[in-house]
Scaffold this motif. Structure first.
Motif, PDB file in Angstrom:
ATOM      1  N   ALA A  69      47.016 -30.363 -90.870  1.00  0.00           N
ATOM      2  CA  ALA A  69      47.066 -31.326 -89.758  1.00  0.00           C
ATOM      3  C   ALA A  69      47.896 -32.548 -90.148  1.00  0.00           C
ATOM      4  O   ALA A  69      47.966 -32.930 -91.314  1.00  0.00           O
ATOM      5  CB  ALA A  69      45.655 -31.753 -89.364  1.00  0.00           C
ATOM      6  N   ARG A  70      48.506 -33.156 -89.162  1.00  0.00           N
ATOM      7  CA  ARG A  70      49.322 -34.354 -89.353  1.00  0.00           C
ATOM      8  C   ARG A  70      48.524 -35.551 -88.833  1.00  0.00           C
ATOM      9  O   ARG A  70      48.335 -35.702 -87.630  1.00  0.00           O
ATOM     10  CB  ARG A  70      50.657 -34.213 -88.621  1.00  0.00           C
ATOM     11  CG  ARG A  70      51.480 -33.039 -89.158  1.00  0.00           C
ATOM     12  CD  ARG A  70      52.694 -32.671 -88.301  1.00  0.00           C
ATOM     13  NE  ARG A  70      52.461 -32.511 -86.871  1.00  0.00           N
ATOM     14  CZ  ARG A  70      51.872 -31.457 -86.286  1.00  0.00           C
ATOM     15  NH1 ARG A  70      51.433 -30.467 -87.015  1.00  0.00           N
ATOM     16  NH2 ARG A  70      51.724 -31.393 -84.975  1.00  0.00           N
ATOM     17  N   LEU A  71      48.072 -36.385 -89.794  1.00  0.00           N
ATOM     18  CA  LEU A  71      47.215 -37.519 -89.470  1.00  0.00           C
ATOM     19  C   LEU A  71      47.736 -38.843 -90.031  1.00  0.00           C
ATOM     20  O   LEU A  71      46.943 -39.702 -90.404  1.00  0.00           O
ATOM     21  CB  LEU A  71      45.798 -37.267 -90.015  1.00  0.00           C
ATOM     22  CG  LEU A  71      45.089 -36.026 -89.496  1.00  0.00           C
ATOM     23  CD1 LEU A  71      44.743 -35.069 -90.608  1.00  0.00           C
ATOM     24  CD2 LEU A  71      43.848 -36.416 -88.754  1.00  0.00           C
ATOM     25  N   PRO A  72      49.043 -39.058 -90.106  1.00  0.00           N
ATOM     26  CA  PRO A  72      49.504 -40.325 -90.694  1.00  0.00           C
ATOM     27  C   PRO A  72      49.089 -41.510 -89.819  1.00  0.00           C
ATOM     28  O   PRO A  72      49.195 -41.469 -88.599  1.00  0.00           O
ATOM     29  CB  PRO A  72      51.024 -40.173 -90.741  1.00  0.00           C
ATOM     30  CG  PRO A  72      51.347 -39.164 -89.703  1.00  0.00           C
ATOM     31  CD  PRO A  72      50.162 -38.242 -89.643  1.00  0.00           C
ATOM     32  N   GLY A  73      48.554 -42.541 -90.473  1.00  0.00           N
ATOM     33  CA  GLY A  73      48.145 -43.738 -89.761  1.00  0.00           C
ATOM     34  C   GLY A  73      46.938 -43.559 -88.862  1.00  0.00           C
ATOM     35  O   GLY A  73      46.621 -44.428 -88.061  1.00  0.00           O
ATOM     36  N   THR A  74      46.229 -42.464 -89.004  1.00  0.00           N
ATOM     37  CA  THR A  74      45.064 -42.188 -88.162  1.00  0.00           C
ATOM     38  C   THR A  74      43.859 -43.001 -88.633  1.00  0.00           C
ATOM     39  O   THR A  74      43.655 -43.185 -89.825  1.00  0.00           O
ATOM     40  CB  THR A  74      44.733 -40.680 -88.200  1.00  0.00           C
ATOM     41  OG1 THR A  74      45.850 -39.977 -87.659  1.00  0.00           O
ATOM     42  CG2 THR A  74      43.503 -40.346 -87.394  1.00  0.00           C
ATOM     43  N   ASN A  75      43.045 -43.471 -87.685  1.00  0.00           N
ATOM     44  CA  ASN A  75      41.838 -44.214 -87.996  1.00  0.00           C
ATOM     45  C   ASN A  75      40.667 -43.236 -88.090  1.00  0.00           C
ATOM     46  O   ASN A  75      40.203 -42.725 -87.072  1.00  0.00           O
ATOM     47  CB  ASN A  75      41.560 -45.270 -86.924  1.00  0.00           C
ATOM     48  CG  ASN A  75      40.290 -46.063 -87.191  1.00  0.00           C
ATOM     49  OD1 ASN A  75      39.619 -45.879 -88.197  1.00  0.00           O
ATOM     50  ND2 ASN A  75      39.953 -46.949 -86.277  1.00  0.00           N
ATOM     51  N   LEU A  76      40.228 -42.974 -89.314  1.00  0.00           N
ATOM     52  CA  LEU A  76      39.080 -42.098 -89.578  1.00  0.00           C
ATOM     53  C   LEU A  76      37.961 -42.893 -90.235  1.00  0.00           C
ATOM     54  O   LEU A  76      37.114 -42.343 -90.936  1.00  0.00           O
ATOM     55  CB  LEU A  76      39.509 -40.935 -90.474  1.00  0.00           C
ATOM     56  CG  LEU A  76      40.417 -39.904 -89.811  1.00  0.00           C
ATOM     57  CD1 LEU A  76      41.351 -39.258 -90.812  1.00  0.00           C
ATOM     58  CD2 LEU A  76      39.592 -38.857 -89.106  1.00  0.00           C
ATOM     59  N   ARG A  77      37.949 -44.179 -90.002  1.00  0.00           N
ATOM     60  CA  ARG A  77      36.962 -45.073 -90.620  1.00  0.00           C
ATOM     61  C   ARG A  77      35.545 -44.625 -90.245  1.00  0.00           C
ATOM     62  O   ARG A  77      35.216 -44.445 -89.077  1.00  0.00           O
ATOM     63  CB  ARG A  77      37.205 -46.498 -90.158  1.00  0.00           C
ATOM     64  CG  ARG A  77      36.282 -47.517 -90.770  1.00  0.00           C
ATOM     65  CD  ARG A  77      36.612 -48.912 -90.233  1.00  0.00           C
ATOM     66  NE  ARG A  77      35.706 -49.894 -90.771  1.00  0.00           N
ATOM     67  CZ  ARG A  77      35.871 -50.543 -91.913  1.00  0.00           C
ATOM     68  NH1 ARG A  77      36.943 -50.310 -92.649  1.00  0.00           N
ATOM     69  NH2 ARG A  77      34.994 -51.418 -92.334  1.00  0.00           N
ATOM     70  N   GLY A  78      34.727 -44.421 -91.283  1.00  0.00           N
ATOM     71  CA  GLY A  78      33.336 -44.042 -91.071  1.00  0.00           C
ATOM     72  C   GLY A  78      33.130 -42.640 -90.519  1.00  0.00           C
ATOM     73  O   GLY A  78      32.020 -42.296 -90.114  1.00  0.00           O
ATOM     74  N   ALA A  79      34.167 -41.823 -90.512  1.00  0.00           N
ATOM     75  CA  ALA A  79      34.051 -40.456 -89.985  1.00  0.00           C
ATOM     76  C   ALA A  79      33.280 -39.566 -90.955  1.00  0.00           C
ATOM     77  O   ALA A  79      33.309 -39.762 -92.168  1.00  0.00           O
ATOM     78  CB  ALA A  79      35.431 -39.863 -89.726  1.00  0.00           C
ATOM     79  N   ASN A  80      32.601 -38.559 -90.406  1.00  0.00           N
ATOM     80  CA  ASN A  80      31.899 -37.566 -91.206  1.00  0.00           C
ATOM     81  C   ASN A  80      32.824 -36.364 -91.356  1.00  0.00           C
ATOM     82  O   ASN A  80      33.032 -35.603 -90.418  1.00  0.00           O
ATOM     83  CB  ASN A  80      30.589 -37.148 -90.531  1.00  0.00           C
ATOM     84  CG  ASN A  80      29.844 -36.073 -91.306  1.00  0.00           C
ATOM     85  OD1 ASN A  80      30.286 -35.634 -92.369  1.00  0.00           O
ATOM     86  ND2 ASN A  80      28.724 -35.634 -90.773  1.00  0.00           N
ATOM     87  N   LEU A  81      33.393 -36.217 -92.556  1.00  0.00           N
ATOM     88  CA  LEU A  81      34.285 -35.105 -92.875  1.00  0.00           C
ATOM     89  C   LEU A  81      33.666 -34.244 -93.978  1.00  0.00           C
ATOM     90  O   LEU A  81      34.367 -33.620 -94.764  1.00  0.00           O
ATOM     91  CB  LEU A  81      35.651 -35.639 -93.310  1.00  0.00           C
ATOM     92  CG  LEU A  81      36.469 -36.281 -92.191  1.00  0.00           C
ATOM     93  CD1 LEU A  81      37.333 -37.403 -92.710  1.00  0.00           C
ATOM     94  CD2 LEU A  81      37.312 -35.228 -91.506  1.00  0.00           C
TER      95      LEU A  81
END
Length: 185
Positions: A69-81
């Motif tokens: 996946a292409r996620l440059p500059g994506t906000n994943l703050r506090g995400a459950n991964l």
């Protein structure tokens, strides 16, 4: 939209806040600048999806497939991964601060310039990943696999590493890689 088939869909700038996309197929989908904050993407297929600049903060992506996946500059703050598949993902400059990445597979991922401050990466596979210039202040990488990972100029301050706590980026100290500190230039 649980189990929805959205393969290759154009969802740029879509408002999917808090949506139920559990087990949805979003492979090859275009989600640039989409709002997926607090969405449930558990077990979703986002392989080869484009999420550049998207807001995925506090979303549940546990066991999701984000390979390539292409996620440059994506906000994943506090995400459950937790236990997510991020093999070969482009996370350059992404905000993963306070994200739960326990057991995630980030093999050969680009995390350069990513904000991983206070992220939980216990048991994550970061082998051969690019973490150059990443902010790892307060992150927990204990039991993480870092074989072949590039940590050049990464900010390590109160960072729990497999070998103990690292503090090379605290108090304005030069940002040297751990091997530069151990072995010199």
């Amino acid at each position: 939209m649980s189990k929805a088939d959205l393969r290759g869909a154009n969802l740029n700038e879509a408002d999917l806040r808090g949506g139920n996309l559990n087990k949805a197929n979003l492979s090859w989908a275009s989600l640039s600048k989409a709002d997926l904050s607090k969405a449930d993407l558990t077990d979703a297929n986002l392989s080869l999806a484009g999420l550049s600049g998207a807001d995925v903060s506090e979303a549940n992506l546990s066991k999701a497939d984000l390979s390539g996946a292409r996620l440059p500059g994506t906000n994943l703050r506090g995400a459950n991964l937790r236990e997510a598949n991020l093999i070969g993902a482009d996370l350059n400059g992404a905000d993963l601060s306070k994200a739960d990445l326990r057991g995630a597979n980030l093999y050969r991922s680009d995390l350069s310039k990513a904000d991983l401050s206070k992220a939980d990466l216990v048991g994550a596979d970061l082998s051969e990943s690019n973490l150059s210039k990443a902010d790892l202040r307060g992150a927990d990488l204990s039991k993480a696999d870092l074989r072949g990972a590039n940590l050049n100029e990464a900010i390590l301050c109160k960072t729990k590493m497999p070998w103990g706590e690292e503090n090379s980026g605290c108090n304005g100290e030069p940002k040297k890689s751990w091997w530069q500190r151990l072995f010199g230039n």
